[in-house]
Design a protein around this motif. Structure first.
Motif, PDB file in Angstrom:
ATOM      1  N   SER A 147      57.283  19.986  10.773  1.00  0.00           N
ATOM      2  CA  SER A 147      58.450  19.223  11.208  1.00  0.00           C
ATOM      3  C   SER A 147      59.749  19.741  10.601  1.00  0.00           C
ATOM      4  N   GLU A 148      59.705  20.152   9.332  1.00  0.00           N
ATOM      5  CA  GLU A 148      60.945  20.596   8.680  1.00  0.00           C
ATOM      6  C   GLU A 148      61.325  22.024   9.041  1.00  0.00           C
ATOM      7  N   GLN A 149      60.312  22.920   8.992  1.00  0.00           N
ATOM      8  CA  GLN A 149      60.603  24.333   9.211  1.00  0.00           C
ATOM      9  C   GLN A 149      60.446  24.740  10.670  1.00  0.00           C
ATOM     10  N   LYS A 150      59.972  23.800  11.480  1.00  0.00           N
ATOM     11  CA  LYS A 150      59.714  24.103  12.898  1.00  0.00           C
ATOM     12  C   LYS A 150      58.705  25.243  13.043  1.00  0.00           C
ATOM     13  N   THR A 151      57.812  25.336  12.065  1.00  0.00           N
ATOM     14  CA  THR A 151      56.790  26.376  12.141  1.00  0.00           C
ATOM     15  C   THR A 151      55.649  25.893  13.034  1.00  0.00           C
ATOM     16  N   THR A 152      55.282  26.706  13.978  1.00  0.00           N
ATOM     17  CA  THR A 152      54.159  26.381  14.850  1.00  0.00           C
ATOM     18  C   THR A 152      52.867  26.600  14.069  1.00  0.00           C
ATOM     19  N   ILE A 153      51.903  25.715  14.269  1.00  0.00           N
ATOM     20  CA  ILE A 153      50.700  25.790  13.440  1.00  0.00           C
ATOM     21  C   ILE A 153      49.427  25.873  14.255  1.00  0.00           C
ATOM     22  N   PHE A 154      48.603  26.826  13.883  1.00  0.00           N
ATOM     23  CA  PHE A 154      47.297  27.036  14.509  1.00  0.00           C
ATOM     24  C   PHE A 154      46.274  26.784  13.405  1.00  0.00           C
ATOM     25  N   LEU A 155      45.618  25.623  13.481  1.00  0.00           N
ATOM     26  CA  LEU A 155      44.761  25.174  12.393  1.00  0.00           C
ATOM     27  C   LEU A 155      43.291  25.255  12.784  1.00  0.00           C
ATOM     28  N   VAL A 156      42.538  26.035  12.023  1.00  0.00           N
ATOM     29  CA  VAL A 156      41.093  26.089  12.221  1.00  0.00           C
ATOM     30  C   VAL A 156      40.443  25.150  11.218  1.00  0.00           C
ATOM     31  N   GLU A 157      39.560  24.288  11.683  1.00  0.00           N
ATOM     32  CA  GLU A 157      38.935  23.336  10.760  1.00  0.00           C
ATOM     33  C   GLU A 157      37.493  23.022  11.131  1.00  0.00           C
TER      34      GLU A 157
ATOM     35  N   LEU B 187      37.559  21.236  -1.082  1.00  0.00           N
ATOM     36  CA  LEU B 187      38.557  20.539  -1.894  1.00  0.00           C
ATOM     37  C   LEU B 187      38.313  19.030  -1.909  1.00  0.00           C
ATOM     38  N   ALA B 188      38.732  18.411  -3.002  1.00  0.00           N
ATOM     39  CA  ALA B 188      38.593  16.960  -3.130  1.00  0.00           C
ATOM     40  C   ALA B 188      39.471  16.269  -2.086  1.00  0.00           C
ATOM     41  N   PRO B 189      39.028  15.103  -1.585  1.00  0.00           N
ATOM     42  CA  PRO B 189      39.751  14.395  -0.528  1.00  0.00           C
ATOM     43  C   PRO B 189      41.235  14.182  -0.837  1.00  0.00           C
ATOM     44  N   LYS B 190      41.541  13.926  -2.094  1.00  0.00           N
ATOM     45  CA  LYS B 190      42.930  13.683  -2.456  1.00  0.00           C
ATOM     46  C   LYS B 190      43.791  14.931  -2.226  1.00  0.00           C
ATOM     47  N   ILE B 191      43.247  16.067  -2.656  1.00  0.00           N
ATOM     48  CA  ILE B 191      43.963  17.331  -2.473  1.00  0.00           C
ATOM     49  C   ILE B 191      44.071  17.660  -0.983  1.00  0.00           C
ATOM     50  N   VAL B 192      42.997  17.411  -0.255  1.00  0.00           N
ATOM     51  CA  VAL B 192      43.004  17.692   1.181  1.00  0.00           C
ATOM     52  C   VAL B 192      44.133  16.900   1.845  1.00  0.00           C
ATOM     53  N   ARG B 193      44.257  15.627   1.475  1.00  0.00           N
ATOM     54  CA  ARG B 193      45.308  14.806   2.068  1.00  0.00           C
ATOM     55  C   ARG B 193      46.677  15.370   1.742  1.00  0.00           C
ATOM     56  N   GLN B 194      46.843  15.772   0.492  1.00  0.00           N
ATOM     57  CA  GLN B 194      48.126  16.348   0.073  1.00  0.00           C
ATOM     58  C   GLN B 194      48.457  17.592   0.900  1.00  0.00           C
ATOM     59  N   ILE B 195      47.443  18.438   1.075  1.00  0.00           N
ATOM     60  CA  ILE B 195      47.675  19.684   1.808  1.00  0.00           C
ATOM     61  C   ILE B 195      47.975  19.408   3.286  1.00  0.00           C
ATOM     62  N   PHE B 196      47.284  18.448   3.846  1.00  0.00           N
ATOM     63  CA  PHE B 196      47.566  18.142   5.250  1.00  0.00           C
ATOM     64  C   PHE B 196      48.949  17.510   5.426  1.00  0.00           C
ATOM     65  N   ASP B 197      49.382  16.746   4.454  1.00  0.00           N
ATOM     66  CA  ASP B 197      50.746  16.215   4.509  1.00  0.00           C
ATOM     67  C   ASP B 197      51.763  17.352   4.529  1.00  0.00           C
ATOM     68  N   ILE B 198      51.485  18.339   3.679  1.00  0.00           N
ATOM     69  CA  ILE B 198      52.412  19.476   3.606  1.00  0.00           C
ATOM     70  C   ILE B 198      52.409  20.260   4.924  1.00  0.00           C
ATOM     71  N   ILE B 199      51.221  20.410   5.513  1.00  0.00           N
ATOM     72  CA  ILE B 199      51.147  21.133   6.788  1.00  0.00           C
ATOM     73  C   ILE B 199      52.022  20.431   7.828  1.00  0.00           C
ATOM     74  N   ARG B 200      51.915  19.112   7.858  1.00  0.00           N
ATOM     75  CA  ARG B 200      52.748  18.348   8.785  1.00  0.00           C
ATOM     76  C   ARG B 200      54.236  18.551   8.489  1.00  0.00           C
ATOM     77  N   LYS B 201      54.540  18.560   7.196  1.00  0.00           N
ATOM     78  CA  LYS B 201      55.930  18.702   6.763  1.00  0.00           C
ATOM     79  C   LYS B 201      56.500  20.076   7.164  1.00  0.00           C
ATOM     80  N   ILE B 202      55.686  21.110   6.942  1.00  0.00           N
ATOM     81  CA  ILE B 202      56.124  22.462   7.315  1.00  0.00           C
ATOM     82  C   ILE B 202      56.425  22.514   8.806  1.00  0.00           C
TER      83      ILE B 202
END
Ligand SMILES: Nc1ncnc2c1ncn2[C@@H]1O[C@H](COP(=O)(O)OP(=O)(O)OP(=O)(O)O)[C@@H](O)[C@H]1O
Ligand SMILES: [Mg+2]
Lengths: 235, 300
Positions: free
Chosen positions: A182-192, A165-180
């Motif tokens: 903090s807002e939803q209290k969803t625990t995240i296991f991220l492979v990268e 993905l283009a860097p701009k989209i990647v940033r958007q998606i990572f922002d959302i991951i952070r948001k999920i």
């Protein structure tokens, strides 16, 4: 919340995981980094029950899940956004989202959650009646994350969401991951593979090589670790 | 002109039966990529079950229409149970085996069931009662389109419409499509794929049983071998339309039905099968994926 104890997973005679130990605590973002073929995807697929471990234990909320079928694992609260997104190509965006909520029966809750993910990714609203296969790579990644959220998971497994993905989209998606998280209290296991990015959003990180965890530490400390810098951050 | 219409309608009837059976092949293929060679035998079992049920009900003095409905119902239930069991015994244990294994198992199942029906019944043709009553309003057209043919066409149409609605709009239907498109992903969203496979076999078998009952009462006799022939024809239809594609199976069924009907009518009935299979060969040469079949991604 999630604990992998000496997990060994095989593809026929090939041993992909050679005794993996990982612990994920409720509410945190952890990341698993490593080069191609290290066994990251296999780790997630073992947790989801698609390639159950040959030996070792996986515990979720203190319950063993290594012998549990994939659909039961979803119903316990673990959802995965797999590598390569795997959108159902001939289902519409709406149908893909409904598939994400397959095990739920609360119609109102499902409708609310569709509104919620449309709020996270407004572009999906416009695409709602379009076949999943016709979306762009970035839109597909957004849909894949949204679909996983539709199950209201307590633990979200993400396999290389930045891939291709283009860097701009990647940033958007990572922002959302952070948001999920903090807002939803969803625990995240991220492979990268993009270790730099992953370690910036994560609390803690694991480094995998050849089916083994070779390093684990707080994310900021991994970022400044010389070996990690050399091998994964390209510095 | 009347002759043409007669052939056209005859092809329509035939085609709708082929379509009905072809749906079973194509749906199973869509979900587990297996050619279920035992599918034709399910059709045979459906016809025999209906025959036995109808005989018993006749003894008890039931009227025509209730016999038709009850016999079809018993045939559907019995055949579905067979379809369900065959999958569990012969295919499920081989789900992760090399691709050839379940295929061989399917052929074995087909031979086994054929001989089972042969031994349990007889090798002779048995007369099958015309279960469909003669409709008064069809009297005028009897010479080109019989009541039974009308019934076949109506029943198959209704069944196919219901199937389409189920697949398009119900939760199970969506899960079937999702499983056909990406099985692993379906599992990851919580679909119990084993259950979907079972449901697919049950639906396919039910359709085959309906086809078996309808065609048997049209032709008026059955033996242990009818399913083999019908199975091959329906399989041809499924491949013609593009195996794995539901509209493809229906289209393939009708094309095959018309091809046979017109070939028989204008050339010679000896050439019926020749034309059918020549058509198959042509399609395979010029459009190997079938008329509506696309790449692997386009399945259900
Ligand atoms: N289906 C399979 N059959 C056989 N071997 C496999 C299969 N899937 C993965 N492997 C092997 O298992 C090992 C781990 O693969 P895995 O996909 O888990 O790595 P990964 O860390 O996710 O790599 P990447 O960063 O490229 O996605 C590799 O050596 C791979 O070749
Ligand atoms: Mg991977």
């Amino acid at each position: 919340m999630l604990k992998l104890v000496n997990v060994k997973t095989f593809y026929g005679n090939i041993q992909a995981l050679k005794g993996v130990n990982i612990e994920v605590r409720e509410g945190e973002i952890i990341t698993l980094i490593g080069s191609n073929g290290a066994g990251k995807t296999t780790t997630l697929m073992s947790i989801s029950g698609i390639t159950p471990p040959g030996s070792g234990e996986i515990l979720f909320m203190d319950q063993p899940i290594h012998n549990v079928s994939p659909d039961k694992i979803v119903s316990l609260g673990i959802s995965q956004v797999p590598e390569g997104r795997h959108i159902f190509p001939q289902l519409t965006v709406m149908e893909n989202l409904h598939m994400g909520a397959f095990l739920r029966t609360d119609k109102d809750g499902i409708a609310d959650d569709i509104e919620y993910v449309f709020g996270l990714f407004p572009i999906l609203t416009e695409r709602r009646n379009q076949a999943g296969g016709t979306l762009s790579g970035g839109e597909q990644q957004m849909l894949a994350i949204s679909r996983a959220l539709m199950a209201r998971p307590r633990l979200l497994l993400l396999d290389e969401p930045s891939l291709g993905l283009a860097p701009k989209i990647v940033r958007q998606i990572f922002d959302i991951i952070r948001k999920i998280n903090s807002e939803q209290k969803t625990t995240i296991f991220l492979v990268e593979q993009n270790a730099n990015l992953a370690l910036q959003v994560a609390n803690r990180g694991y480094v995998m090589e050849n089916g083994r965890i070779v390093l684990e530490d707080y994310a900021d400390r991994l970022l400044s670790n010389e070996a990690v810098k050399k091998a994964y951050l390209g510095l | 002109m009347e002759y043409f219409i007669q052939l056209f309608l005859g092809g329509l009837t035939r085609g709708s039966i082929y379509a009905l059976i072809a749906l079973g092949y194509t749906m199973v293929y869509g979900i587990i990529e297996l050619i279920n060679f035992a599918h034709g035998e399910i059709y045979t079992i459906g016809a025999f079950t209906a025959l036995i049920t109808a005989s018993v009900l006749t003894l008890y003095g039931f009227n025509e229409i209730s016999i038709l409905i009850l016999a079809s119902l018993v045939a559907v239930i019995y055949s579905s149970a067979y379809g369900f069991t065959i999958e569990k015994i012969a295919y499920k244990p081989l789900r992760h085996a090399p691709r050839l294994s379940p295929l061989i198992s399917a052929i074995g199942m087909s031979v086994f069931l054929q001989n089972y029906v042969l031994l349990a019944q007889t090798s002779d043709f048995l007369p099958f009662p015309g279960l469909v009553p003669e409709f008064q309003f069809m009297k005028k057209y009897e010479h080109i389109f019989s009541s039974t043919e009308l019934m076949i066409f109506l029943t198959t149409s209704v069944v196919m419409i219901i199937l389409t609605l189920v697949i398009k709009f119900t939760k199970i239907g969506k899960a079937m499509r999702a499983t056909a498109q990406d099985r692993k992903m379906a599992m990851l969203v919580g679909v119990d794929v084993n259950r979907i496979v079972s449901i697919t076999f049950i639906i396919g078998s039910a359709l085959a049983a309906i086809g078996g009952v309808l065609i048997a009462s049209h032709i008026g006799q059955i033996n242990f071998y009818i399913g083999f022939i019908a199975g091959i024809k329906a399989f041809t239809a499924a491949v013609l339309g593009g195996i794995g594609s539901i509209p493809g199976a229906v289209l393939g069924g009708f094309i095959l039905g018309w091809t046979e009907s017109f070939a028989t009518g204008y050339v010679s009935s000896d050439y019926e099968d020749v034309f059918a299979f020549a058509l198959l060969v042509l399609i395979l040469i010029f459009r190997p994926a079938g008329i509506l079949g696309k790449s692997k991604a386009q399945k259900v």
